[in-house]
Design a protein around this motif. Sequence first.
Motif, PDB file in Angstrom:
ATOM      1  N   ILE A  51     -80.078  39.420  20.525  1.00  0.00           N
ATOM      2  CA  ILE A  51     -80.117  40.491  19.528  1.00  0.00           C
ATOM      3  C   ILE A  51     -80.277  41.882  20.140  1.00  0.00           C
ATOM      4  N   LEU A  52     -80.332  41.953  21.468  1.00  0.00           N
ATOM      5  CA  LEU A  52     -80.481  43.238  22.146  1.00  0.00           C
ATOM      6  C   LEU A  52     -79.126  43.901  22.358  1.00  0.00           C
ATOM      7  N   ALA A  53     -79.132  45.213  22.486  1.00  0.00           N
ATOM      8  CA  ALA A  53     -77.903  45.991  22.645  1.00  0.00           C
ATOM      9  C   ALA A  53     -77.272  45.824  24.030  1.00  0.00           C
ATOM     10  N   ILE A  54     -78.054  45.443  25.035  1.00  0.00           N
ATOM     11  CA  ILE A  54     -77.524  45.247  26.386  1.00  0.00           C
ATOM     12  C   ILE A  54     -77.903  43.857  26.863  1.00  0.00           C
ATOM     13  N   ASP A  55     -77.177  43.360  27.857  1.00  0.00           N
ATOM     14  CA  ASP A  55     -77.521  42.072  28.449  1.00  0.00           C
ATOM     15  C   ASP A  55     -78.821  42.227  29.226  1.00  0.00           C
ATOM     16  N   THR A  56     -79.705  41.263  29.071  1.00  0.00           N
ATOM     17  CA  THR A  56     -80.944  41.310  29.845  1.00  0.00           C
ATOM     18  C   THR A  56     -80.677  40.654  31.194  1.00  0.00           C
ATOM     19  N   PRO A  57     -80.898  41.386  32.251  1.00  0.00           N
ATOM     20  CA  PRO A  57     -80.571  40.845  33.573  1.00  0.00           C
ATOM     21  C   PRO A  57     -81.584  39.801  34.033  1.00  0.00           C
ATOM     22  N   GLY A  58     -81.104  38.928  34.901  1.00  0.00           N
ATOM     23  CA  GLY A  58     -82.020  38.056  35.611  1.00  0.00           C
ATOM     24  C   GLY A  58     -82.774  38.906  36.622  1.00  0.00           C
ATOM     25  N   LEU A  59     -83.969  38.494  36.950  1.00  0.00           N
ATOM     26  CA  LEU A  59     -84.806  39.287  37.850  1.00  0.00           C
ATOM     27  C   LEU A  59     -85.080  38.580  39.174  1.00  0.00           C
ATOM     28  N   THR A  60     -84.439  37.427  39.388  1.00  0.00           N
ATOM     29  CA  THR A  60     -84.693  36.658  40.605  1.00  0.00           C
ATOM     30  C   THR A  60     -83.805  37.073  41.769  1.00  0.00           C
ATOM     31  N   ARG A  61     -82.831  37.929  41.527  1.00  0.00           N
ATOM     32  CA  ARG A  61     -81.891  38.329  42.574  1.00  0.00           C
ATOM     33  C   ARG A  61     -81.944  39.828  42.855  1.00  0.00           C
ATOM     34  N   LEU A  62     -83.041  40.463  42.492  1.00  0.00           N
ATOM     35  CA  LEU A  62     -83.171  41.900  42.733  1.00  0.00           C
ATOM     36  C   LEU A  62     -83.086  42.233  44.220  1.00  0.00           C
ATOM     37  N   ALA A  63     -83.735  41.447  45.053  1.00  0.00           N
ATOM     38  CA  ALA A  63     -83.684  41.688  46.500  1.00  0.00           C
ATOM     39  C   ALA A  63     -82.277  41.427  47.030  1.00  0.00           C
ATOM     40  N   ALA A  64     -81.648  40.347  46.587  1.00  0.00           N
ATOM     41  CA  ALA A  64     -80.296  40.013  47.045  1.00  0.00           C
ATOM     42  C   ALA A  64     -79.310  41.132  46.703  1.00  0.00           C
ATOM     43  N   GLN A  65     -79.521  41.782  45.581  1.00  0.00           N
ATOM     44  CA  GLN A  65     -78.648  42.871  45.152  1.00  0.00           C
ATOM     45  C   GLN A  65     -78.996  44.197  45.833  1.00  0.00           C
ATOM     46  N   ASN A  66     -80.033  44.170  46.672  1.00  0.00           N
ATOM     47  CA  ASN A  66     -80.490  45.377  47.361  1.00  0.00           C
ATOM     48  C   ASN A  66     -80.588  45.108  48.870  1.00  0.00           C
ATOM     49  N   ASP A  67     -79.543  44.486  49.423  1.00  0.00           N
ATOM     50  CA  ASP A  67     -79.470  44.180  50.857  1.00  0.00           C
ATOM     51  C   ASP A  67     -80.665  43.381  51.363  1.00  0.00           C
ATOM     52  N   GLY A  68     -81.184  42.479  50.520  1.00  0.00           N
ATOM     53  CA  GLY A  68     -82.272  41.601  50.931  1.00  0.00           C
ATOM     54  C   GLY A  68     -83.661  42.205  50.863  1.00  0.00           C
ATOM     55  N   VAL A  69     -83.762  43.415  50.364  1.00  0.00           N
ATOM     56  CA  VAL A  69     -85.054  44.100  50.288  1.00  0.00           C
ATOM     57  C   VAL A  69     -85.463  44.222  48.820  1.00  0.00           C
ATOM     58  N   PHE A  70     -86.642  43.744  48.487  1.00  0.00           N
ATOM     59  CA  PHE A  70     -87.122  43.851  47.113  1.00  0.00           C
ATOM     60  C   PHE A  70     -87.295  45.328  46.757  1.00  0.00           C
ATOM     61  N   PRO A  71     -86.641  45.790  45.684  1.00  0.00           N
ATOM     62  CA  PRO A  71     -86.689  47.215  45.319  1.00  0.00           C
ATOM     63  C   PRO A  71     -87.966  47.569  44.549  1.00  0.00           C
ATOM     64  N   LEU A  72     -89.079  47.527  45.239  1.00  0.00           N
ATOM     65  CA  LEU A  72     -90.391  47.728  44.624  1.00  0.00           C
ATOM     66  C   LEU A  72     -90.465  49.009  43.807  1.00  0.00           C
ATOM     67  N   LEU A  73     -90.086  50.113  44.411  1.00  0.00           N
ATOM     68  CA  LEU A  73     -90.178  51.396  43.714  1.00  0.00           C
ATOM     69  C   LEU A  73     -89.297  51.409  42.462  1.00  0.00           C
ATOM     70  N   ARG A  74     -88.072  50.916  42.570  1.00  0.00           N
ATOM     71  CA  ARG A  74     -87.170  50.888  41.415  1.00  0.00           C
ATOM     72  C   ARG A  74     -87.736  50.016  40.293  1.00  0.00           C
ATOM     73  N   VAL A  75     -88.296  48.868  40.650  1.00  0.00           N
ATOM     74  CA  VAL A  75     -88.888  47.971  39.646  1.00  0.00           C
ATOM     75  C   VAL A  75     -90.036  48.675  38.933  1.00  0.00           C
ATOM     76  N   MET A  76     -90.942  49.264  39.691  1.00  0.00           N
ATOM     77  CA  MET A  76     -92.090  49.924  39.069  1.00  0.00           C
ATOM     78  C   MET A  76     -91.639  51.093  38.203  1.00  0.00           C
ATOM     79  N   ARG A  77     -90.637  51.846  38.652  1.00  0.00           N
ATOM     80  CA  ARG A  77     -90.144  52.994  37.879  1.00  0.00           C
ATOM     81  C   ARG A  77     -89.482  52.552  36.573  1.00  0.00           C
ATOM     82  N   GLN A  78     -88.807  51.422  36.567  1.00  0.00           N
ATOM     83  CA  GLN A  78     -88.177  50.955  35.341  1.00  0.00           C
ATOM     84  C   GLN A  78     -89.219  50.438  34.356  1.00  0.00           C
TER      85      GLN A  78
END
Length: 132
Positions: A51-78
């Motif tokens: 029922i949401l306007a956008i697709d809710t992303p999976g959160l288990t591949r955040l590091a994989a999508q960021n060259d293997g580095v967990f995007p800590l700052l981006r996660v906290m900012r969001q």
Amino acid sequence: MKPIALAAALAALSAAQAGAQNVRAGAEIYRSYCATCHGIEARGGGPMAEILAIDTPGLTRLAAQNDGVFPLLRVMRQVDGRDPMLAHGGVMPLFGDYFEGGTVAVMGPGGQPILTSQTIADLAAWLETIQE
């Protein structure tokens, strides 16, 4: 700043950071506040997703999508609204005050301290542990 005062400030910051994140608490926060949209296993497609306007992303591949580095700052900012997402509307609208307060310092990717709430620090710590 005098060397003694600087050393004391750095020691206090290191002590605050050392106890800043509680992965077990982060897992509970996720289950209580995030799983409805992001899924119980954090792979997206939670019960509210359709029922949401956008697709809710999976959160288990955040590091994989960021060259293997967990995007800590981006996660906290969001989560805290400093980097708003459409679905979150800025500060998490459903949880507002719960995600505020109890400020702690978390070491950022470059070693710099990042101030955030205890709740967000715990949540980010748990998210980092579930990366694939």
